[in-house]
Enzyme design. Sequence first.
Site, short mmCIF file in Angstrom:
data_model
loop_
_atom_site.label_atom_id
_atom_site.label_comp_id
_atom_site.label_asym_id
_atom_site.label_seq_id
_atom_site.Cartn_x
_atom_site.Cartn_y
_atom_site.Cartn_z
N GLU A 55 -2.06 10.82 -0.62
CA GLU A 55 -3.19 10.25 -0.69
C GLU A 55 -3.79 9.50 0.94
OE1 GLU A 55 -5.87 6.27 -0.54
OE2 GLU A 55 -3.97 6.90 0.21
N GLU A 56 -2.60 9.19 1.81
CA GLU A 56 -2.95 8.76 2.68
C GLU A 56 -3.27 9.75 3.98
OE1 GLU A 56 -2.99 5.60 3.46
OE2 GLU A 56 -1.65 4.57 2.41
N ASP A 96 0.86 -1.18 -0.14
CA ASP A 96 0.06 -0.14 -0.20
C ASP A 96 0.86 1.20 -0.11
OD1 ASP A 96 -1.98 1.86 0.28
OD2 ASP A 96 -2.41 1.28 2.43
#
Length: 507
Positions: free
Chosen positions: A326-327, A294
């Site tokens: 994104e995280e 991820d």
Amino acid sequence: MRMRRIAVALGLLLTTAPAAGLTTVLAAPPAQARTGGLDDVFAKLLVQQVKGTNVAKHLKAFQAIADAGGGTRAVGTPGYRASRDYVAGKLRRAGYKVTLQPVTFVESWSENAPPTLAVQGGATYAPNEDFFTFAPSPSGDVTAQVQGVDLTLPPAPSPSSTSGCEAADFAGFVAGRIALVQRGTCPFVTKVENALAAGASAIIIFNEGQPGRTDAYPLDIGGLQGLPMVFADFAVGQALAATPGATVHLKVDANMVLGTEDNVIAESRLGDPRQVVMVGAHLDSVTEGPGINDNGSGSAAILEVAEQMALYPVKHKVRFAFWAAEEIGLLGSTQYVASLSQQQRDRVRLYLNFDMIASPNYAYKLYDGDDSDATGSPAGPPGSDRIEQRLATFFGSRGLATVGTDFDGRSDYGPFIAVGIPSGGIFTGAEGVKTPEEAALFGGTAGAAYDGCYHQACDTLANVNATALDVDSDAIADSVARYAFDLRSIPPRTATAARAALSGAAG
């Protein structure tokens, strides 16, 4: 130089492609070459060229980068910047036009003083007990009427509130008021973004009201938000909703430090710029680990696809995006889409998203473009169903099953769907638990997480399933190549786009 590269590429293709494929298509009349054949031939060739072992080499590079950068590739760290430079360098050497787009994110956040929430002439609520400031709320001092947004009171027996999840929920909302929104169904950040778009001066989100969902607590929703925001107990929200027109004083006093990182955007030199095929994966990890599944897996796969197809004489412009941040709230993709004019958005015919494609206890999940499972999130924009079908066809050609997964807003397709761009992609699962039915289809362990190292330090090279990585990389290659040559299955988004598509088909 460009034509020489194309000639070299075509020569390579003629010598390596199956004899009955490319030679037949290139010899066909122009109309036949335009309307069928090339997409199939180039897709089969690209699938042959994209090797799981080469994708794994990129993952090894990401692991080495993380090891040298304190074990992480999160935004704001040397590991992210080295990942950016690695990807950008590979793409430039392959011949792409590469752009680094700055992305703003919250580098640090802290409160200078406890927040205030008080009803004029009524109750004053206890900070950090009755309510908490959402991190990273900006500072703000607002006195305004509260207006409820699609509330479910009394609450339903099970969590199901959709309050604030859709822009339509704010129909009739008076700009400048404080939005009162109930927890449930969609991410907190979606509710905040919709309130901001509706002109709210601040937002109070209160817990939904079922057992275990009554009290507020400290929560960081990530992102870069534009209005003061607090999370309140169910009892607070219920009381405010019971007094329509109440005027509330809400104050947040916080210190926010902003930083910048970069999206990496790479565009093919060839192809019609009015018809763009966009492919994306987020490049950042969480702070806690190197993020090899991820989402090193998605990034490595689209990087390998981009390198292998760099010299293909594509009909449509192909744009690869490696998203930052994104995280912490889909910031890279959100800010990218926001930066596009309406005309530029209309040129993006579809978006393919690849986030976690090698989970160790994997399932082959395709984003449910047509909402065929009739649960959770609705269908994607028109054309999303065709993307799902295209990917399913590839897996079916190998005798492999697929299952659907919702557009739940947790990855970078979200901003594209929000502006009507058809989207799709592959996901092999995160912290969710594999069902017995999925174990029967894909193997692995029922009752265990798809990725037991999700958002942890153990998301290393040892956390990648080589079979899933190889198969999914081939599926990506197949879909990208096919859309690079044939977009007829994807409906034009506007009349202007439709005319451009017809003009391109006739040219």
